[in-house]
Design a protein around this motif. Sequence first.
Motif, PDB file in Angstrom:
ATOM      1  N   LYS A  23     -28.727 -10.362  -0.555  1.00 43.21           N
ATOM      2  CA  LYS A  23     -27.667  -9.601  -1.212  1.00 43.21           C
ATOM      3  C   LYS A  23     -26.893  -8.772  -0.199  1.00 43.21           C
ATOM      4  CE  LYS A  23     -29.803  -9.244  -5.796  1.00 43.21           C
ATOM      5  NZ  LYS A  23     -30.379  -8.342  -6.814  1.00 43.21           N
ATOM      6  N   LEU A  24     -27.601  -8.221   0.793  1.00 50.44           N
ATOM      7  CA  LEU A  24     -26.954  -7.428   1.824  1.00 50.44           C
ATOM      8  C   LEU A  24     -26.006  -8.282   2.657  1.00 50.44           C
ATOM      9  CD1 LEU A  24     -26.731  -4.698   3.294  1.00 50.44           C
ATOM     10  CD2 LEU A  24     -28.651  -5.394   4.736  1.00 50.44           C
ATOM     11  N   ILE A  25     -26.475  -9.482   3.018  1.00 46.80           N
ATOM     12  CA  ILE A  25     -25.644 -10.403   3.789  1.00 46.80           C
ATOM     13  C   ILE A  25     -24.405 -10.806   2.983  1.00 46.80           C
ATOM     14  CG2 ILE A  25     -25.553 -12.706   4.833  1.00 46.80           C
ATOM     15  CD1 ILE A  25     -28.557 -12.353   5.467  1.00 46.80           C
ATOM     16  N   SER A  26     -24.619 -11.035   1.681  1.00 47.18           N
ATOM     17  CA  SER A  26     -23.506 -11.395   0.809  1.00 47.18           C
ATOM     18  C   SER A  26     -22.487 -10.271   0.734  1.00 47.18           C
ATOM     19  CB  SER A  26     -24.039 -11.735  -0.590  1.00 47.18           C
ATOM     20  OG  SER A  26     -22.980 -12.056  -1.459  1.00 47.18           O
ATOM     21  N   LEU A  27     -22.963  -9.028   0.646  1.00 49.15           N
ATOM     22  CA  LEU A  27     -22.058  -7.885   0.613  1.00 49.15           C
ATOM     23  C   LEU A  27     -21.250  -7.789   1.903  1.00 49.15           C
ATOM     24  CD1 LEU A  27     -24.226  -5.048  -1.001  1.00 49.15           C
ATOM     25  CD2 LEU A  27     -22.177  -6.105  -1.962  1.00 49.15           C
ATOM     26  N   ALA A  28     -21.893  -8.140   3.023  1.00 48.50           N
ATOM     27  CA  ALA A  28     -21.221  -8.033   4.319  1.00 48.50           C
ATOM     28  C   ALA A  28     -20.043  -8.997   4.429  1.00 48.50           C
ATOM     29  CB  ALA A  28     -22.215  -8.288   5.451  1.00 48.50           C
ATOM     30  N   ALA A  29     -20.018 -10.015   3.571  1.00 52.95           N
ATOM     31  CA  ALA A  29     -18.900 -10.958   3.584  1.00 52.95           C
ATOM     32  C   ALA A  29     -17.637 -10.343   3.001  1.00 52.95           C
ATOM     33  CB  ALA A  29     -19.275 -12.219   2.802  1.00 52.95           C
ATOM     34  N   ASN A  30     -17.791  -9.246   2.247  1.00 53.75           N
ATOM     35  CA  ASN A  30     -16.642  -8.532   1.710  1.00 53.75           C
ATOM     36  C   ASN A  30     -16.136  -7.548   2.769  1.00 53.75           C
ATOM     37  OD1 ASN A  30     -15.386  -6.069   0.419  1.00 53.75           O
ATOM     38  ND2 ASN A  30     -15.537  -7.384  -1.392  1.00 53.75           N
ATOM     39  N   PRO A  31     -14.870  -7.628   3.161  1.00 52.46           N
ATOM     40  CA  PRO A  31     -14.353  -6.771   4.235  1.00 52.46           C
ATOM     41  C   PRO A  31     -14.579  -5.277   4.010  1.00 52.46           C
ATOM     42  CG  PRO A  31     -12.771  -8.481   3.707  1.00 52.46           C
ATOM     43  CD  PRO A  31     -13.853  -8.570   2.672  1.00 52.46           C
ATOM     44  N   ASP A  32     -14.416  -4.808   2.768  1.00 56.12           N
ATOM     45  CA  ASP A  32     -14.602  -3.382   2.499  1.00 56.12           C
ATOM     46  C   ASP A  32     -16.056  -2.957   2.710  1.00 56.12           C
ATOM     47  OD1 ASP A  32     -11.918  -3.044   1.853  1.00 56.12           O
ATOM     48  OD2 ASP A  32     -12.251  -3.571  -0.253  1.00 56.12           O
ATOM     49  N   HIS A  33     -16.979  -3.770   2.236  1.00 51.94           N
ATOM     50  CA  HIS A  33     -18.393  -3.457   2.421  1.00 51.94           C
ATOM     51  C   HIS A  33     -18.795  -3.591   3.890  1.00 51.94           C
ATOM     52  CE1 HIS A  33     -18.919  -4.502  -2.050  1.00 51.94           C
ATOM     53  NE2 HIS A  33     -19.018  -3.208  -1.918  1.00 51.94           N
ATOM     54  N   PHE A  34     -18.184  -4.544   4.578  1.00 55.64           N
ATOM     55  CA  PHE A  34     -18.484  -4.714   5.995  1.00 55.64           C
ATOM     56  C   PHE A  34     -18.097  -3.460   6.779  1.00 55.64           C
ATOM     57  CE2 PHE A  34     -17.546  -6.030  10.329  1.00 55.64           C
ATOM     58  CZ  PHE A  34     -18.679  -6.767  10.659  1.00 55.64           C
ATOM     59  N   VAL A  35     -16.937  -2.915   6.455  1.00 53.83           N
ATOM     60  CA  VAL A  35     -16.480  -1.689   7.127  1.00 53.83           C
ATOM     61  C   VAL A  35     -17.451  -0.540   6.848  1.00 53.83           C
ATOM     62  CG1 VAL A  35     -14.669   0.078   7.134  1.00 53.83           C
ATOM     63  CG2 VAL A  35     -14.046  -2.341   7.196  1.00 53.83           C
ATOM     64  N   GLU A  36     -17.958  -0.461   5.622  1.00 52.26           N
ATOM     65  CA  GLU A  36     -18.942   0.577   5.297  1.00 52.26           C
ATOM     66  C   GLU A  36     -20.204   0.421   6.137  1.00 52.26           C
ATOM     67  OE1 GLU A  36     -19.762   0.538   1.169  1.00 52.26           O
ATOM     68  OE2 GLU A  36     -17.707   0.993   0.547  1.00 52.26           O
ATOM     69  N   LEU A  37     -20.663  -0.813   6.322  1.00 55.97           N
ATOM     70  CA  LEU A  37     -21.847  -1.071   7.144  1.00 55.97           C
ATOM     71  C   LEU A  37     -21.612  -0.661   8.595  1.00 55.97           C
ATOM     72  CD1 LEU A  37     -22.902  -4.554   5.721  1.00 55.97           C
ATOM     73  CD2 LEU A  37     -24.157  -2.407   5.465  1.00 55.97           C
ATOM     74  N   VAL A  38     -20.409  -0.950   9.089  1.00 57.12           N
ATOM     75  CA  VAL A  38     -20.073  -0.565  10.466  1.00 57.12           C
ATOM     76  C   VAL A  38     -20.091   0.956  10.604  1.00 57.12           C
ATOM     77  CG1 VAL A  38     -18.263  -0.571  12.223  1.00 57.12           C
ATOM     78  CG2 VAL A  38     -18.749  -2.650  10.939  1.00 57.12           C
ATOM     79  N   ASN A  39     -19.490   1.642   9.660  1.00 63.73           N
ATOM     80  CA  ASN A  39     -19.451   3.115   9.717  1.00 63.73           C
ATOM     81  C   ASN A  39     -20.852   3.731   9.646  1.00 63.73           C
ATOM     82  OD1 ASN A  39     -16.686   3.765  10.012  1.00 63.73           O
ATOM     83  ND2 ASN A  39     -16.313   3.272   7.857  1.00 63.73           N
ATOM     84  N   ASP A  40     -21.761   3.076   8.920  1.00 64.87           N
ATOM     85  CA  ASP A  40     -23.113   3.606   8.746  1.00 64.87           C
ATOM     86  C   ASP A  40     -24.068   3.205   9.867  1.00 64.87           C
ATOM     87  OD1 ASP A  40     -22.322   4.788   6.413  1.00 64.87           O
ATOM     88  OD2 ASP A  40     -23.058   3.185   5.118  1.00 64.87           O
ATOM     89  N   CYS A  41     -23.588   2.380  10.790  1.00 64.03           N
ATOM     90  CA  CYS A  41     -24.464   1.863  11.854  1.00 64.03           C
ATOM     91  C   CYS A  41     -24.630   2.913  12.967  1.00 64.03           C
ATOM     92  CB  CYS A  41     -23.903   0.569  12.414  1.00 64.03           C
ATOM     93  SG  CYS A  41     -24.930  -0.177  13.677  1.00 64.03           S
ATOM     94  N   ASP A  42     -25.850   3.377  13.176  1.00 64.57           N
ATOM     95  CA  ASP A  42     -26.113   4.413  14.180  1.00 64.57           C
ATOM     96  C   ASP A  42     -26.122   3.875  15.607  1.00 64.57           C
ATOM     97  OD1 ASP A  42     -26.385   6.307  12.180  1.00 64.57           O
ATOM     98  OD2 ASP A  42     -28.541   5.929  11.944  1.00 64.57           O
ATOM     99  N   SER A  43     -26.305   2.585  15.767  1.00 66.35           N
ATOM    100  CA  SER A  43     -26.421   2.018  17.117  1.00 66.35           C
ATOM    101  C   SER A  43     -25.072   1.718  17.759  1.00 66.35           C
ATOM    102  CB  SER A  43     -27.265   0.739  17.077  1.00 66.35           C
ATOM    103  OG  SER A  43     -26.636  -0.245  16.272  1.00 66.35           O
ATOM    104  N   LEU A  44     -23.991   1.869  16.992  1.00 68.14           N
ATOM    105  CA  LEU A  44     -22.646   1.620  17.531  1.00 68.14           C
ATOM    106  C   LEU A  44     -21.961   2.935  17.876  1.00 68.14           C
ATOM    107  CD1 LEU A  44     -21.286  -1.142  15.104  1.00 68.14           C
ATOM    108  CD2 LEU A  44     -21.982  -1.466  17.476  1.00 68.14           C
TER     109      LEU A  44
END
Length: 240
Positions: A23-44
């Motif tokens: 489900k997480l991978i599927s969400l990442a296919a949506n550009p808006d959700h992908f941007v949220e994942l990028v913003n929440d990523c501590d390693s970047l």
Amino acid sequence: MGLGPNTYRNYENGDVPQLANAKLISLAANPDHFVELVNDCDSLKEAKKDKIIKKVQSVYSNEQKLFSWLFKYQEPNEFTGYKSPSIEKLSAMVAYMAFSTNVFKVKMNKLLFYADFHHFRKFGQSISGAAYQAIPMGPVPHRYGSLFEYGAENNAFSIELVKFPEREGERFVSSPDSEVFNSLSDSELNTVKWVKDSLASKKTEELIEISHEEEAWLSNKDEQSLIDYNFAFSLKHPGV
């Protein structure tokens, strides 16, 4: 996405993702959700995040512009068969019609029309969500040339240029094991198959004449208007 090395290793070894990860991978296919994942990523680092997000927004914007060009309407209405347009489903319809059949562009347009409109007649929705226009040679998907080019460029099918004594024709070709068929539901695939079995063997000139008997074409040909899917309820061909 917060997935560790062991998770990636399992995927590389052929394991199926767990439901939560899938489900997480599927969400990442949506550009808006992908941007949220990028913003929440501590390693970047922030600079890297900004670069990735700008790239995503640029690609997404271009895709939206292309989609708007391919389909006159992006939301379901009477001209889309109350279905959101899907280039994947339209490409799948073309690929299925083309397999082991000698189908050129004019005939393909008629087969698509009958498949979409018959599915609407029976199930209340079209298959592809494409709008159809009444032109002199019969009903065709609006901007069908661009739609076909997109499908061919994305390897859903191929288009061959065939030379005849006085003209050239574009023939569709597809593979029997094409994964593109998977985008069609059972009812959609059965409808496409039924229309293909009923009409694909007819000559192009005969299909044009048949489509000219439809009220969907007769009521819209003078203005070359888009065709309301409710004309599906007055279809004469193929027999039901």
